[in-house]
Design a protein around this motif. Structure first.
Motif: not given
Length: 468
Positions: A262, A265, A267-268, A271, A285, A444, A449-450, A454
């Protein structure tokens, strides 16, 4: 001026503890660190015997050195945690921490009382003594379960249970679970990621029937929460001991490798994060979970997404067998990364590979060695890059997406020539991750954020009616 909010990530690694605070924009504002005592195989046994409050002469720890034993005193973690949080508190200035999230080494486990007092030492992530226990688990667990290995949390639970009196109530907690519990003064909680190797089913979000069929008494399994979910306030004692705000809250944690992913970076879906340390570790991911127990591939759940991972025995350790830092820098300058070396290497530090090929007898292939050391190094760089490409291809064959971008962390990520070779072999740009501290990834999670934030569905809901 009113205090500004910040969020704290606390990382417990193999040799040290780090705490990082980030602001509303995700920028680091303070970092503190402390070392942990070195861990040596079997060395802990004698101390472990002396540390047992009850005399259990007929149990495991009184039989002398145990093969594959790698232990640590959890109180060492706690002292390091108080040290780094106290340091961090002094550096926060006008910032006021809102939540704190802990990441710890995967499958590091201890047994403790319901009040959190350790009943055993902690068996570290790479403690592999529980071979007999793993064979018992294999009779119950599905073939793709990450809980089947001797180094998995579940096998360690069964091994540590030998040290208990039959009527001694006990909790099984991972490193991050126990530290989070001490921060709150309440114990018995874990997260989806740490509990994976304990047998937790991240699809059903529950312990599966096969696990409940095992006789685990008198040990109780922890409650599992989404990584980053709010668990409650820190205790007044911790706030007083560290100088942190008494309003600080504690979030459910994660594993150190997940936090590092994480932080890098990711995220999607698509990645990818490649860690170039002593070994080669791939994380990707994905919208779906994939698994291949033979190759050690499994998936951690983060909200509605998954982090799929695999690890090769190849990596920086192979380079270290031939070159030191100065030689690596000097020879790298002589390599043209746009040209193939013409060498067909499968660099391994010793016989045996786990991913993308599962073959314990696979021999290293690093011959013939050219007279030009820079060409030899180029061949090693290229060979490891070929393994990286095969690893992502293997994850794709299992159902994960093809990488759309690759972020790199670890010492090897700093070598621009190696990165250029990897980009050529992989056919994708390779970026050096801006943040490489696992504590940043945990921060994060603390910020939302996650994990519990997320990967929510279109209604903002987590699966199973869970909330962050």
């Amino acid at each position: 001026m009113a205090d500004s909010p910040c969020w704290i990530g606390l990382d417990l690694g193999t040799s040290g503890c780090r705490a990082m605070a980030i602001d509303r924009a995700g920028e680091p504002i303070a970092l503190a660190k402390a070392e942990l005592p070195a861990i040596h195989a079997n060395q802990a046994n004698q101390a472990s015997q002396a540390n047992q409050a009850n005399s259990r002469a007929n149990q495991t720890n009184s039989r002398g050195p145990v093969s594959g034993a790698i232990e640590q005193d959890p109180e060492h973690w706690w002292r390091a945690v108080i040290e780094v949080l106290s340091q961090l508190s002094c550096d926060l200035g006008r910032y006021r921490p809102q939540r704190l999230c802990v990441d710890g080494t995967s499958a590091t486990l201890l047994l403790c009382t319901p009040q959190g007092e350790p009943l055993t030492r902690a068996l570290m992530y790479n403690d592999a003594r529980a071979v007999d226990e793993a064979q018992i688990i294999a009779e119950y667990a599905p073939e793709d379960s990450p809980a089947r290995a001797p180094s998995a949390s579940l096998a360690k639970l069964l091994s540590l249970r030998r040290q208990l009196d039959p009527d001694q109530p006990a909790l099984a907690l991972h490193q991050a679970d126990w530290i989070s519990g001490r921060l709150r003064g309440r114990f018995g909680d874990s997260d989806w990621n740490n509990a994976l190797k304990l047998g937790f089913d991240p699809h059903r979000l529950a312990y599966p029937p096969w696990l409940l069929a095992l006789d685990l008494a008198p040990v109780e399994l922890p409650r599992c929460h989404p990584p980053g979910a709010d668990l409650g306030p820190a205790s007044a004692e911790v706030a007083a001991a560290t100088g942190l705000a008494p309003t600080l809250r504690i979030a459910a944690g994660t594993t150190d490798s997940t936090a590092a992913t994480l932080a890098a970076g990711a995220r999607a879906p698509g990645d990818a994060v490649t860690s170039l340390g002593s070994t080669l570790v791939l994380k990707l991911v994905s919208k779906r979970a994939v698994a291949d127990a033979a190759c050690g591939v499994y998936s951690h759940r983060i909200g509605h997404l998954w982090l799929v991972g695999g690890a090769s025995n190849s990596g920086g350790a192979v380079l270290r067998q031939s070159f030191d830092d100065a030689q690596l820098r000097r020879l790298s300058e002589r390599i043209d990364p746009t040209r193939a070396s013409g060498l067909d290497y499968y660099p391994l530090p010793h016989r045996g590979e786990r991913f993308p090929i599962a073959d314990p007898s696979l021999a290293p292939r690093i011959t013939p060695r050219p007279a030009d050391d820079s060409l030899f190094l180029a061949g090693l760089f290229e060979g490891i890059a070929q393994i990286e490409r095969a690893g992502y291809q293997r994850l794709r064959e299992l159902g994960a997406p093809a990488p759309t971008r690759i972020l790199s962390c670890g010492g090897g990520a700093q070598n621009r020539v190696w990165s250029a070779i990897r980009s050529r072999v992989l056919g994708l740009p390779v970026e050096c991750a801006r943040q490489q501290e696992a504590a940043y990834g945990a921060a994060l999670l603390a910020r939302g954020d996650w994990g519990a934030a997320v990967g929510q569905d279109e209604n903002g809901q987590l699966p199973g009616g869970l909330t962050g």
